[in-house]
Motif scaffolding. Structure first.
Motif, short mmCIF file in Angstrom:
data_model
loop_
_atom_site.label_atom_id
_atom_site.label_comp_id
_atom_site.label_asym_id
_atom_site.label_seq_id
_atom_site.Cartn_x
_atom_site.Cartn_y
_atom_site.Cartn_z
N PHE A 1 0.87 -1.23 0.03
CA PHE A 1 -0.12 0.04 0.03
C PHE A 1 0.84 1.17 -0.05
N ALA A 2 2.03 1.07 0.72
CA ALA A 2 2.88 2.31 0.93
C ALA A 2 3.40 2.64 -0.33
N ASP A 3 4.17 1.57 -1.37
CA ASP A 3 4.58 2.13 -2.53
C ASP A 3 3.79 2.06 -3.79
N GLY A 4 2.40 1.79 -3.50
CA GLY A 4 1.44 1.78 -4.75
C GLY A 4 1.64 0.31 -5.43
N THR A 5 2.35 -0.74 -5.18
CA THR A 5 2.37 -1.84 -5.95
C THR A 5 1.32 -2.87 -5.38
N THR A 6 0.55 -2.42 -4.42
CA THR A 6 -0.44 -3.26 -4.08
C THR A 6 -1.85 -2.43 -4.18
N LYS A 7 -2.89 -3.21 -4.60
CA LYS A 7 -4.28 -2.58 -4.82
C LYS A 7 -5.24 -3.51 -4.20
N MET A 8 -6.05 -2.93 -3.33
CA MET A 8 -7.13 -3.95 -2.70
C MET A 8 -8.46 -3.27 -2.82
N ALA A 9 -9.37 -4.08 -3.22
CA ALA A 9 -10.94 -3.49 -3.61
C ALA A 9 -11.60 -3.57 -2.14
N PHE A 10 -12.55 -2.80 -2.26
CA PHE A 10 -13.58 -3.02 -0.77
C PHE A 10 -14.79 -3.48 -1.12
N ALA A 11 -15.71 -4.40 -0.63
CA ALA A 11 -16.82 -5.02 -1.19
C ALA A 11 -17.73 -5.06 0.19
N ILE A 12 -18.63 -3.99 0.19
CA ILE A 12 -19.79 -4.16 1.30
C ILE A 12 -21.24 -4.28 0.49
N THR A 13 -21.42 -3.43 -0.47
CA THR A 13 -22.63 -3.19 -1.15
C THR A 13 -23.15 -4.57 -1.81
#
Length: 385
Positions: A113-125
């Protein structure tokens, strides 16, 4: 009490705006219309440390607060390069993992997350529940050393470019009873996990998806925090989401206002700049006032959150998100009107902002639900639903 941001925050804003301007609206819109991603922009922002300003220093981040990350989000949008995944990946997901994750989860995810090499989506809806966590049907149950996930989610951003999805599900106990919400990290390549794009008219490189979980088996360490942590842990991420959404909207509004202001200064009718007429100058001045008021509330919400006042931050974050979305919608509309027929010409780029500005009144929480919140929690009125 200070109503002026620190010199460090102001310097951060200037640096990010200058950086975002090197890419700008033409780059962003061209990528979106071609169905491509803003990969270069995201990667460079990560290398420069902008995406990780709120990640703890021990994991390679800047050690700042949500106010710093919100400033990055706003300045990129103001420069014509809004990054929707900033609202999700480094804000919601990184915040929740930093606060509630195990030491192993922090080591696994936070440096990326810090260097932008990881992306994570978020799912609630969900299709039948919206964002009502009390009605969520997606569930997890324990089988031996594994968790088993089943259900559906909809209107989830950026799944096609994410390494994993942080999924909100309801824990089902041994008696089949649904308990409070839980948070699970689900790799996007997990067997049984499928996602399908939702066709949208919004001009954006980030896509929306419907997610299907068919008996997805996850290791025991996929759980973040307690198995029935409930609303408190969930809102540790949702308040930053509202703050970031507000910054996204105010940045977009600033971009539209700057374009409109420049146009009415230079566009002449009968040898007079059209900006000299109050019929155009006053509406644009009203937009400027709305934007600044929304920015102030957003900064208040961020300050309260960074100070650990979750309750106060919740009220302010909702108000900030509401006011910023209203300011963005009004400003984009007025910018188009100020351009006359040129307002919808591709050359001027304002038509592409219509959907994005309007979306702020709907997601990540609708204006009506915010009004419900303020009615109940601020005014003390009876609950209406």
């Amino acid at each position: 009490m200070s109503f002026v941001e620190s010199e460090e925050r102001q310097a951060l804003r200037k640096a990010v705006f200058d950086f975002g301007s090197r890419y700008g609206a033409e780059y962003f819109t061209a990528k979106a219309r071609a169905g491509e991603k803003t990969t270069e922009l995201w990667a460079e922002a990560g290398k420069l440390g902008y995406l990780g300003v709120a990640v703890p220093e021990e994991f390679g981040g800047g050690g700042g607060g949500i106010g710093d990350l919100a400033a990055v989000c706003e300045e990129l949008a103001a420069a014509g390069s809004p990054l929707l995944m900033m609202v999700v990946s480094p804000a919601i997901c990184a915040t929740i993992i930093a606060r509630f994750g195990t030491s192993e989860q922090k080591q696994r995810w936070l440096p990326g997350f810090a260097d932008g090499t990881t992306k994570m989506a978020f799912a609630i809806t969900e299709p039948d529940a919206g964002s009502n966590s009390h009605k969520l049907a997606t569930s997890i149950r324990r089988e031996g050393d594994e968790w088993v996930l089943g259900g559906r989610k909809t209107y989830i951003s950026g799944v096609d470019e994410a390494d994993a999805v942080l999924v909100v599900a309801r824990h089902v106990d041994s008696k089949g009873q649904r308990l409070l919400p839980s948070l699970m990290i689900v790799p996007t390549d997990a067997p049984g996990f499928e996602f399908q794009p939702i066709e949208m008219d919004i001009v954006s490189p980030e896509k929306q998806f419907t997610l299907f979980f068919d008996e997805v088996r996850l290791p025991s360490d996929a759980l973040v925090g307690a198995p029935d942590a409930g609303i408190g842990q969930l809102f540790a991420g949702l308040n930053p989401e509202r703050i970031m959404a507000a910054s996204f909207s105010t940045g977009l509004a600033r971009n539209a206002l700057a374009r409109a202001t420049e146009y009415v200064k230079t566009r002449k009718v009968w040898d007079t700049p059209i900006g000299a007429h109050q019929g155009l100058s006053h509406p644009l001045a009203q937009c400027a006032i709305q934007i600044e008021l929304a920015r102030l509330m957003t900064q208040k919400a961020a300050a309260l959150y960074d100070a650990g006042d979750d309750r106060g931050a919740g009220e302010a974050a909702n108000m900030a998100k509401y006011s910023a979305a209203e300011a963005a919608t009004a400003t984009v509309d007025q910018a188009i009107q100020s351009h006359g027929g040129n307002g919808l010409a591709t050359e001027y780029g304002l038509g592409a902002l219509l959907g994005a500005s309007r979306l702020g009144r709907i997601a990540p929480v609708s204006r009506e639900m915010i009004l419900n919140y303020v009615s109940q929690h601020t005014l003390g009125l009876p609950k209406s639903y």
